[in-house]
Design a protein around this motif. Structure first.
Motif, PDB file in Angstrom:
ATOM      1  N   THR A 218      42.384  32.880  32.926  1.00 37.89           N
ATOM      2  CA  THR A 218      42.222  33.719  34.111  1.00 37.89           C
ATOM      3  C   THR A 218      43.580  34.315  34.487  1.00 37.89           C
ATOM      4  O   THR A 218      44.580  33.613  34.509  1.00 37.89           O
ATOM      5  N   GLY A 219      43.595  35.607  34.727  1.00 38.73           N
ATOM      6  CA  GLY A 219      44.843  36.262  35.106  1.00 38.73           C
ATOM      7  C   GLY A 219      45.672  36.731  33.917  1.00 38.73           C
ATOM      8  O   GLY A 219      46.800  37.176  34.082  1.00 38.73           O
ATOM      9  N   SER A 220      45.099  36.673  32.712  1.00 39.34           N
ATOM     10  CA  SER A 220      45.872  37.077  31.530  1.00 39.34           C
ATOM     11  C   SER A 220      45.808  38.582  31.297  1.00 39.34           C
ATOM     12  O   SER A 220      46.508  39.114  30.441  1.00 39.34           O
ATOM     13  N   GLY A 221      44.937  39.268  32.049  1.00 41.01           N
ATOM     14  CA  GLY A 221      44.857  40.713  31.885  1.00 41.01           C
ATOM     15  C   GLY A 221      43.720  41.164  30.988  1.00 41.01           C
ATOM     16  O   GLY A 221      43.777  42.252  30.416  1.00 41.01           O
ATOM     17  N   LYS A 222      42.646  40.362  30.902  1.00 38.77           N
ATOM     18  CA  LYS A 222      41.504  40.762  30.078  1.00 38.77           C
ATOM     19  C   LYS A 222      40.946  42.095  30.555  1.00 38.77           C
ATOM     20  O   LYS A 222      40.596  42.960  29.752  1.00 38.77           O
ATOM     21  N   THR A 223      40.865  42.238  31.878  1.00 39.24           N
ATOM     22  CA  THR A 223      40.297  43.469  32.418  1.00 39.24           C
ATOM     23  C   THR A 223      41.177  44.664  32.043  1.00 39.24           C
ATOM     24  O   THR A 223      40.668  45.701  31.592  1.00 39.24           O
ATOM     25  N   GLU A 224      42.493  44.517  32.229  1.00 32.12           N
ATOM     26  CA  GLU A 224      43.396  45.616  31.868  1.00 32.12           C
ATOM     27  C   GLU A 224      43.208  45.987  30.403  1.00 32.12           C
ATOM     28  O   GLU A 224      43.243  47.162  30.038  1.00 32.12           O
ATOM     29  N   VAL A 225      43.022  44.984  29.577  1.00 36.74           N
ATOM     30  CA  VAL A 225      42.901  45.232  28.145  1.00 36.74           C
ATOM     31  C   VAL A 225      41.593  45.952  27.806  1.00 36.74           C
ATOM     32  O   VAL A 225      41.588  46.944  27.071  1.00 36.74           O
ATOM     33  N   LYS A 255      36.737  49.460  42.922  1.00 34.01           N
ATOM     34  CA  LYS A 255      38.065  49.792  43.463  1.00 34.01           C
ATOM     35  C   LYS A 255      39.123  49.715  42.360  1.00 34.01           C
ATOM     36  O   LYS A 255      39.974  50.576  42.213  1.00 34.01           O
ATOM     37  N   ARG A 256      39.059  48.637  41.617  1.00 32.54           N
ATOM     38  CA  ARG A 256      40.054  48.426  40.593  1.00 32.54           C
ATOM     39  C   ARG A 256      39.967  49.496  39.510  1.00 32.54           C
ATOM     40  O   ARG A 256      40.969  50.003  39.017  1.00 32.54           O
ATOM     41  N   PHE A 257      38.737  49.840  39.162  1.00 32.83           N
ATOM     42  CA  PHE A 257      38.518  50.883  38.164  1.00 32.83           C
ATOM     43  C   PHE A 257      39.079  52.216  38.666  1.00 32.83           C
ATOM     44  O   PHE A 257      39.733  52.952  37.930  1.00 32.83           O
TER      45      PHE A 257
HETATM   46  P1  ADP Z   1      41.751  38.565  33.871  1.00 33.53           P
HETATM   47  O1  ADP Z   1      40.671  39.610  33.804  1.00 33.53           O
HETATM   48  O2  ADP Z   1      42.123  38.011  32.531  1.00 33.53           O
HETATM   49  O3  ADP Z   1      41.528  37.466  34.877  1.00 33.53           O
HETATM   50  P2  ADP Z   1      43.239  40.662  35.102  1.00 33.53           P
HETATM   51  O4  ADP Z   1      43.047  41.792  34.181  1.00 33.53           O
HETATM   52  O5  ADP Z   1      42.417  40.608  36.330  1.00 33.53           O
HETATM   53  O6  ADP Z   1      43.086  39.278  34.322  1.00 33.53           O
HETATM   54  O7  ADP Z   1      44.783  40.576  35.465  1.00 33.53           O
HETATM   55  C1  ADP Z   1      45.278  39.705  36.470  1.00 33.53           C
HETATM   56  C2  ADP Z   1      46.195  40.484  37.407  1.00 33.53           C
HETATM   57  O8  ADP Z   1      47.363  40.879  36.712  1.00 33.53           O
HETATM   58  C3  ADP Z   1      45.575  41.761  37.929  1.00 33.53           C
HETATM   59  O9  ADP Z   1      46.005  42.004  39.239  1.00 33.53           O
HETATM   60  C4  ADP Z   1      46.110  42.817  36.988  1.00 33.53           C
HETATM   61  O10 ADP Z   1      46.152  44.084  37.583  1.00 33.53           O
HETATM   62  C5  ADP Z   1      47.499  42.295  36.701  1.00 33.53           C
HETATM   63  N1  ADP Z   1      47.959  42.724  35.392  1.00 33.53           N
HETATM   64  C6  ADP Z   1      47.582  42.230  34.201  1.00 33.53           C
HETATM   65  N2  ADP Z   1      48.217  42.844  33.195  1.00 33.53           N
HETATM   66  C7  ADP Z   1      49.017  43.768  33.762  1.00 33.53           C
HETATM   67  C8  ADP Z   1      49.955  44.728  33.258  1.00 33.53           C
HETATM   68  N3  ADP Z   1      50.188  44.853  31.957  1.00 33.53           N
HETATM   69  N4  ADP Z   1      50.613  45.499  34.149  1.00 33.53           N
HETATM   70  C9  ADP Z   1      50.386  45.371  35.468  1.00 33.53           C
HETATM   71  N5  ADP Z   1      49.526  44.499  36.000  1.00 33.53           N
HETATM   72  C10 ADP Z   1      48.850  43.686  35.174  1.00 33.53           C
END
Ligand code: ADP
Ligand code: ZN
Length: 721
Positions: A218-225, A255-257
């Motif tokens: 959790t918090g690794s940035g899966k959504t960003e990826v 919102k995030r999108f």
């Molecule tokens: P997960 O889906 O794995 O739980 P998120 O994608 O929600 O992780 O990322 C956790 C937080 O870190 C979010 O607030 C996201 O915007 C931020 N974050 C992750 N990767 C980056 C990045 N490369 N640059 C800026 N913010 C990031």
């Protein structure tokens, strides 16, 4: 003469043939209207060779009434509908309905009339009118929808329209949705994220079937990826679909999108108004809606140019539909991706054992993000032994947890208490005679909800006012609440930390996307110190100032003892732990348990996910349970217990003998009564190689029972109730 074979939107009907009148052009996938007796039904033209039907002479065919001016359902979707009906033993018409959920969307009207309050107060303000106006607020909707929101009849709303307190507004249905901009505000990815994103982007570009398991803490940035993969789909002119497990998660996602792509995606879920639904469906069917985010029902919509499917929080049990067509959206998503020849991403911090197994045997490709973004560490976890260090009598929070809450409050940081139980107390009994409040319709206790002064059944929704006297012995003030629900924990917090600002987050309090948005805003503005919530708060949310998570009862999920109990507890506690310390500040998690030695607790506290998965997987393999074997449940129900029992026994006696397959039962289902129906269950357990669906189809197809008996088959069951 030209004929057409149709599947009609009626689960009770098989395929039927019609005559195509002169001047009407149809092809497989065309959406049409056909006569049936005196009625007219919507249907879809199908390839006749794929649907055996009784041959009817040309002269006996009735003509189609109308063909809609809409793109035909594509061949991949038609194959998906066939596959789903076949795999889950459901009627084609019932599956088709999920692709065409609103016949109003089909008819091409350019606008729809909705209503809203004008602010004008009518001269005669009856209590009903006042209530309706207050509840409706600024909402828009059809007369019917406003009546439901207002808790009044349609007539009351019509009356308000006459007085001018509510007015009609035309809503355009063909207003285009803005196009998301793939380059609006992309993040700078960390190396591991960038590598994963590049792989997904390439897969979208290649446009082939490719199933991925995106496994990241959790918090690794899966959504960003996966956003990068969506960006690629947009650039390639394709549509992308994101499935979320709960409607409540949609709002923060939108919102995030929007922050990433400059505009919100098109939402699809049961909370949409009719007008929103029609507009969304048409934009999806025309290909104009480029990114759709929705609940599992979005999976069957007619995307003409699908380029990517993402299933977020893919381990969630709520992807399994428990009513009607009992399908698992995660599994059907993979099948749709296969038929559409596109990549599919299952994203999770705690993948299901089934998904991990698919990765292990090389069918899914696993992509890992082992670290939190920005160097945030995973929270520290500790178990609190409730036998060693118990709370005082009648309280539920152990001294160490209370102390941690105090420290957090002083530090100005937010805390979360997790207990997966709505209401005040799960059971109410009479201390004088021992009477327990049970639902009259279900094998379930009535749950006290103190805010609403009611007892409620969480299975059928039956409610009754909380009485003062015992209905059995008539003793007054003798009723006691047993055990805690979130409301009771909130009371305890108020008593211990009166200055703490709290919020209860359950489906009772967060029942709409707007409510979820309000909760998020209050958290972000620092207006809340302590959240007390059910599984609704375990996923998706990102609150940087939340640094303490207390799990009130880690043993709760293990009680039922079904196949996935340990796995589910592990996932739930890991997920809720993932809410702690997502920002710069470090997080900690305190887990209250009576059994600190249990494997689940040890794995959680020791951070040994791999060990836990390995042990669980071995146990499943040894017992030949899914994914190593197959299960199907047959539930027989009737309002008459003897009738249900007799039918279940008759079906049990007719069970075929098949190698590597065993049939257990019938036995009363764990929920022996539900909504007034008595329930019996047969459980089929078979080796993977056994074609269980064919066996069950043949078995049940040769039998008959009275109309008052319902027999439903749950293939790959998740709920063992
Ligand atoms: P997960 O889906 O794995 O739980 P998120 O994608 O929600 O992780 O990322 C956790 C937080 O870190 C979010 O607030 C996201 O915007 C931020 N974050 C992750 N990767 C980056 C990045 N490369 N640059 C800026 N913010 C990031
Ligand atoms: Zn009930």
């Amino acid at each position: 003469m030209s004929r057409a074979r149709l599947i009609l939107l009626n689960a009770a009907l098989g395929p039927l043939d019609y005559r195509v009148p002169h001047g009407m052009a149809v092809e497989p996938g065309s959406i049409v209207v056909a006569p049936l007796g005196p009625r007219q039904l919507v249907g879809v033209v199908w390839e006749p060779e794929r649907l055996p039907a009784e041959e009817v002479g040309d002269n006996r065919l009735r003509p189609l009434v109308h063909a809609y001016d809409l793109p035909p359902l594509g061949a991949p979707l038609r194959r998906l509908i066939e596959w789903t009906a076949d795999y889950y033993l459901s009627p084609l018409g019932a599956v088709l309905r999920m692709a065409l959920p609103s016949s109003g969307a089909l008819d091409g009207a350019r606008s729809i009339t909705e209503y809203r309050a004008t602010g004008h107060v009518p001269e005669r303000l009856t209590p009903q009118r006042a209530q309706a106006l207050e509840r409706i607020g600024e909402r828009l909707g059809l007369i019917r929808e406003l009546a439901i929101v207002g808790g009044v009849s349609d007539g009351v709303i019509r009356g308000l329209v006459k007085t001018g307190a509510i007015e009609a507004v035309e809503i355009a249905l063909d207003d285009p949705f803005p196009l998301p901009d793939p380059d609006h505000d992309p993040p700078a990815l960390e190396p591991a994220q960038a590598q994963t994103a590049a792989e997904l982007r390439a897969a979208v570009e290649a446009g082939d079937f490719a199933p991925y398991l995106l496994d990241g803490v959790t918090g690794s940035g899966k959504t960003e990826v996966y956003f990068e993969a969506i960006a690629q789909a947009i650039r390639s002119g394709r549509q992308a679909l994101v499935l979320l497990p709960e409607i409540a998660l949609t709002e923060p996602f939108l919102k995030r999108f929007a922050a990433r792509f400059g505009t919100e995606p098109v939402p699809w879920h049961s909370g949409l108004r009719q007008a929103q639904r029609r507009r969304a469906w048409r934009a999806i069917a025309s290909g104009e809606a480029r990114v759709v985010v929705g609940a599992r029902s979005a999976l069957f919509l007619p995307y003409p140019r699908l380029g990517l499917i993402v299933v977020d929080e893919a381990h969630e049990a709520s992807f399994k539909q428990e009513e009607g067509v009992q399908y698992h959206a995660r599994d059907v998503a993979v099948m749709r991706a296969k038929l559409e020849q596109v990549p599919v991403v299952l994203a999770s911090a705690t993948p299901a054992i089934e998904s991990r197994h698919m990765a292990e045997i090389g069918i899914y490709k696993e992509l890992r993000l082992p670290d939190r973004y920005g160097g945030a560490r995973m929270p520290d976890m500790a178990a609190l032994d409730m036998l060693q260090d118990p709370p005082p009598r009648g309280r539920w929070l152990a001294p160490r947890l209370v102390q941690a809450l105090e420290e957090n409050l002083e530090a100005g940081e937010q805390s979360l208490l997790f207990l997966n139980r709505r209401g005040y107390a799960p059971l109410t009994l009479c201390r004088h005679c021992g009477y327990r409040f049970q639902c009259p319709n279900c094998t379930a206790w009535m749950v006290e909800h103190r805010f609403t002064h009611r007892l409620a059944c969480h299975h059928c929704g039956h409610v009754m006012p909380a009485p003062r006297a015992c209905p059995e012995c008539k003793e007054e003030d003798s009723l006691v609440a047993c055990g805690p629900g979130v409301e009771r924990i909130a009371d305890e917090v108020h008593a211990l930390l009166p200055e703490a600002r709290t919020i209860i987050v359950t489906s009772d309090t967060i029942w709409s996307p707007a409510k979820a948005a309000e909760f998020v805003a209050r958290m972000e503005n620092g207006e809340i110190d302590i959240v007390i919530g059910t599984q609704l708060v375990t996923k998706g949310y990102h609150f940087p100032n939340l640094t303490l998570v207390g799990v009130v009862d880690a043993d709760l999920g293990l009680a039922g003892g079904d196949l996935r109990a340990a796995e589910r507890s592990f996932q739930q506690i890991r997920q809720v732990s993932g809410r702690a310390g997502r920002g710069e500040r470090h997080g900690r998690v305190l887990v209250q348990t009576h059994d600190p030695g249990a494997r689940v607790i040890q794995a959680l506290v020791g951070g040994d996910a791999e060990g836990f998965y390995a042990a669980e997987t071995d146990a499943r393999r040894e017992a030949a349970m899914p994914p190593f074997g197959r299960l199907a449940a047959i539930i027989i129900s009737s309002e008459d217990q003897a009738e249900a029992n007799a039918t279940a026994r008759m079906i049990g006696r007719a069970a075929p003998r098949v190698d590597n397959m065993a049939v257990f039962g019938p036995a009363p289902a764990p929920l022996a009564m539900l909504r007034g129906r008595h329930r019996f269950r047969l459980l089929v357990h078979a080796a993977r190689a056994v074609p269980v669906q064919d066996v069950i189809r043949e078995w049940l197809g040769a039998l008959s029972w009275r109309n008052s008996v319902r027999v439903s088959v749950d293939v790959d069951p998740y709920s063992f109730l």
